[in-house]
Write a protein that holds these residues in place. Structure first.
Motif, PDB file in Angstrom:
ATOM      1  N   ASP A  65      -2.804   5.921   2.772  1.00  0.00           N
ATOM      2  CA  ASP A  65      -1.983   4.794   2.324  1.00  0.00           C
ATOM      3  C   ASP A  65      -2.616   4.023   1.164  1.00  0.00           C
ATOM      4  O   ASP A  65      -1.920   3.623   0.227  1.00  0.00           O
ATOM      5  CB  ASP A  65      -1.726   3.826   3.488  1.00  0.00           C
ATOM      6  N   ILE A  87       2.089   9.453   5.108  1.00  0.00           N
ATOM      7  CA  ILE A  87       1.143   8.379   5.390  1.00  0.00           C
ATOM      8  C   ILE A  87       1.746   7.387   6.387  1.00  0.00           C
ATOM      9  O   ILE A  87       2.849   7.571   6.865  1.00  0.00           O
ATOM     10  CB  ILE A  87       0.718   7.670   4.081  1.00  0.00           C
ATOM     11  N   GLY A  88       0.981   6.347   6.722  1.00  0.00           N
ATOM     12  CA  GLY A  88       1.497   5.317   7.627  1.00  0.00           C
ATOM     13  C   GLY A  88       1.456   5.722   9.092  1.00  0.00           C
ATOM     14  O   GLY A  88       2.295   5.295   9.881  1.00  0.00           O
ATOM     15  N   SER A  93      -0.291   0.963   8.372  1.00  0.00           N
ATOM     16  CA  SER A  93       0.332   1.105   7.062  1.00  0.00           C
ATOM     17  C   SER A  93      -0.079  -0.081   6.190  1.00  0.00           C
ATOM     18  O   SER A  93      -0.527  -1.110   6.693  1.00  0.00           O
ATOM     19  CB  SER A  93       1.859   1.190   7.174  1.00  0.00           C
ATOM     20  N   SER A 107      -5.193  -2.214   5.212  1.00  0.00           N
ATOM     21  CA  SER A 107      -5.245  -0.978   4.428  1.00  0.00           C
ATOM     22  C   SER A 107      -6.416  -0.093   4.845  1.00  0.00           C
ATOM     23  O   SER A 107      -7.582  -0.488   4.717  1.00  0.00           O
ATOM     24  CB  SER A 107      -5.372  -1.296   2.934  1.00  0.00           C
ATOM     25  N   ALA A 140       6.220   7.759   3.421  1.00  0.00           N
ATOM     26  CA  ALA A 140       5.482   6.656   4.044  1.00  0.00           C
ATOM     27  C   ALA A 140       6.191   6.160   5.301  1.00  0.00           C
ATOM     28  O   ALA A 140       7.339   5.722   5.242  1.00  0.00           O
ATOM     29  CB  ALA A 140       5.314   5.502   3.056  1.00  0.00           C
TER      30      ALA A 140
END
Length: 534
Positions: A65, A87-88, A93, A107, A140
């Motif tokens: 991310d 991602i996430g 996320s 992050s 995402a």
């Protein structure tokens, strides 16, 4: 007329069908022909005879991310044929956040060295990602942990009904802005606070949009059966499709745990449960070192956690935790746990905690807590790895048609601002090792079956439009490799070595790898539009 023709390779279409010798014609970033093609019709022709030609690999579970914001080239992934990342995951996320200052807190693998625009909402985050030159396409998910923090901060409770309603509304907004699914990480804070009552309203939102609910379940060792049935119950109540992340049981689970889990999934399917899962293709497990801390020790912000780590009484309480995330810690099998990534303690990376404790003249558990304290604001980038999985469990999962293969790592590079980062022992070679160890060396799967698990199967599960298969009308995300040579070269002491055996990689029709060398092309895009999967 084609922009590019891949001539004479063994084409695997990503469905699990056997390969066939064919040419592949590409124009305007799309696959326009698969078959016998007159090379006079191609502006550029690459002879790929003797090589496998497959859809580009799809890694449906990563934590890139922030690393993609910092360095979008995704070198560690492109060098092993990956063309799309998801991602996430695990409830983590980069958005949404309530303030720019909160970006650092949520992050994964955050670094101050990264230069980027700030964001608040999920759509803004995707816009920042889109403005980055990306080596891979990106899907995402939005994470429950980040949603929780946006509503409740670091409070030590899962939320009252009105809080949960606010969270569900935020999830809905994220879906509208392009989130590809919803994830939870129930072994991590704050996901560990949430019960199905808290999660179901948010998972219902994912179901409304026809998107996946992916979960890192609450327990995969002594209470594995409770962890997996909780995941199935949550998805059932919400009417959602369930993806169980890295399903293989951990150290401490009984020997029958994997077989029993698959039996439970089969029973749920007889009652219309839509359940699939994925595995990491090696027996090492990796995670944030801070996840070893009990819930009360993780409450609040990083400064609050550091204060507890510096308090002798709190440290004794932490070490007395009867149910740490890794039972290897409780069993004091420190020789099977290594430091994987650190900022202030780079010299210790690759050493096991039995060695680190001896070097420092302290108990290994104190060495763990000392390192977390020394890492300070970089604590959430500090990783460790352990020998927690069994190959026989991975083998059993791989034989199931619904099983995908993932990295559970981050896209990084051994040059640039991420050169000191590492995501897992196989971050630079997960796909290569899968094709090397489980296919070529051990024959757990044949090549066409294996390719499907990192192309067509994840693409269909995610609802990707015209990706994941090597067929006419699909985006030209393609990997050309030598099945006899593809190999992972990463080790615990040298984890930043790129994979070998990849000849060419195309992302949206452009060569990002050519003749085994990385090009300057970064043509990945953020994917925000998905096929609705019933």
């Amino acid at each position: 007329m084609f922009d590019l023709i891949l001539k004479g390779g063994e084409v695997f279409d990503g469905t699990g069908a056997v390969g066939k010798i064919a040419d592949v014609g590409i124009k305007n970033g799309m696959i326009t022909e698969v078959g016998e093609i007159n090379t006079d019709n191609g502006a550029k022709v690459i002879d790929v005879s003797g090589l496998a030609v497959s859809p580009g690999f799809i890694d449906m579970h990563t934590h890139s991310d922030f690393t993609l914001i910092a360095d979008g080239r995704a070198e560690s992934q492109v060098h092993q044929g990956v063309t799309t990342e998801v991602i996430g995951q695990c409830g983590i996320s980069c958005a949404p956040v309530c303030s720019h200052a909160a970006i650092r807190r949520v992050s994964p693998w955050f670094t101050e060295k990264a230069k980027h625009r700030k964001w608040l909402g999920f759509g803004e985050y995707l816009d920042v990602l889109d403005d980055t030159e990306l080596g891979v396409n990106v899907v995402a998910f939005v994470g429950h942990g980040t949603i929780h923090r946006a509503v409740l901060g670091g409070e030590l409770h899962a939320g009252e009904p009105d809080d949960v309603a606010k969270m569900a509304k935020l999830v809905d907004q994220c879906m509208e802005e392009g989130a590809g699914g919803f994830s939870s990480g129930l072994e991590y804070f704050p996901g560990s606070l949430a019960a199905p009552d808290h999660l179901v309203p948010m998972v219902e939102v994912a179901a409304k949009y026809g998107r996946l609910y992916a979960t890192h379940v609450r327990n995969r060792d002594t209470e594995y059966d409770l962890g997996f049935t909780e995941a199935m119950s949550t998805a059932r109540q919400a009417g959602a499709r369930l993806q169980i992340s890295h399903i293989q049981p951990k150290f401490g689970a009984p020997g029958h745990a994997m077989e029993h889990t698959l039996e439970m999934i089969d029973i749920a399917r007889t009652h219309d449960g839509d359940i699939a899962f994925d595995v990491i293709p090696h027996d090492w497990n990796h995670t944030l070192m801070a996840s070893i801390l009990p819930k009360w020790a993780q409450a609040g912000g990083i400064d609050d956690v550091l204060k507890r780590l510096a308090n002798p009484e709190d440290r004794e309480r932490i070490k007395a935790n009867p149910k740490p995330m890794w039972l290897l810690v409780k069993a004091r099998q420190w020789k099977d746990i290594i430091l994987l990534n650190a900022t202030e303690n780079k010299d210790l990376v690759g050493a096991n905690f039995d060695e680190i404790g001896r070097m420092r003249g302290v108990d290994p558990y104190d060495a763990v807590l000392d390192i977390l304290l020394e890492e300070g604001e970089n604590m959430m980038a500090t990783m460790w790895s352990s020998k927690s999985f069994l190959n026989m469990d991975i083998d059993l999962c791989l034989q199931q048609p619904e099983c995908a293969v993932i990295s559970d790592t981050v896209a990084i590079a051994n040059d640039g601002i991420l050169s000191d980062h590492i995501g897992s022992l196989s971050g630079y070679g997960w796909a290569a090792r899968f094709l090397q160890h489980y296919v070529r060396d051990r024959g757990v799967l044949n090549l066409s079956q294996a390719i499907a698990k990192i192309t067509g199967i994840p693409a269909d599960r995610l609802g990707l439009k015209s990706r994941g298969k090597l067929q006419r009308g699909y985006h030209a995300d393609i990997c050309v490799f030598d099945p006899a040579a593809i190999s992972s070269n990463a080790t615990a002491r040298h984890p930043r070595r790129y994979a070998s055996g990849i000849a060419h990689v195309l992302v949206n029709g452009c060569l990002s790898m050519h003749n085994g060398k990385r090009t300057s092309s970064n043509t990945g895009v953020v994917l925000r539009d998905f096929q609705r999967v019933a």
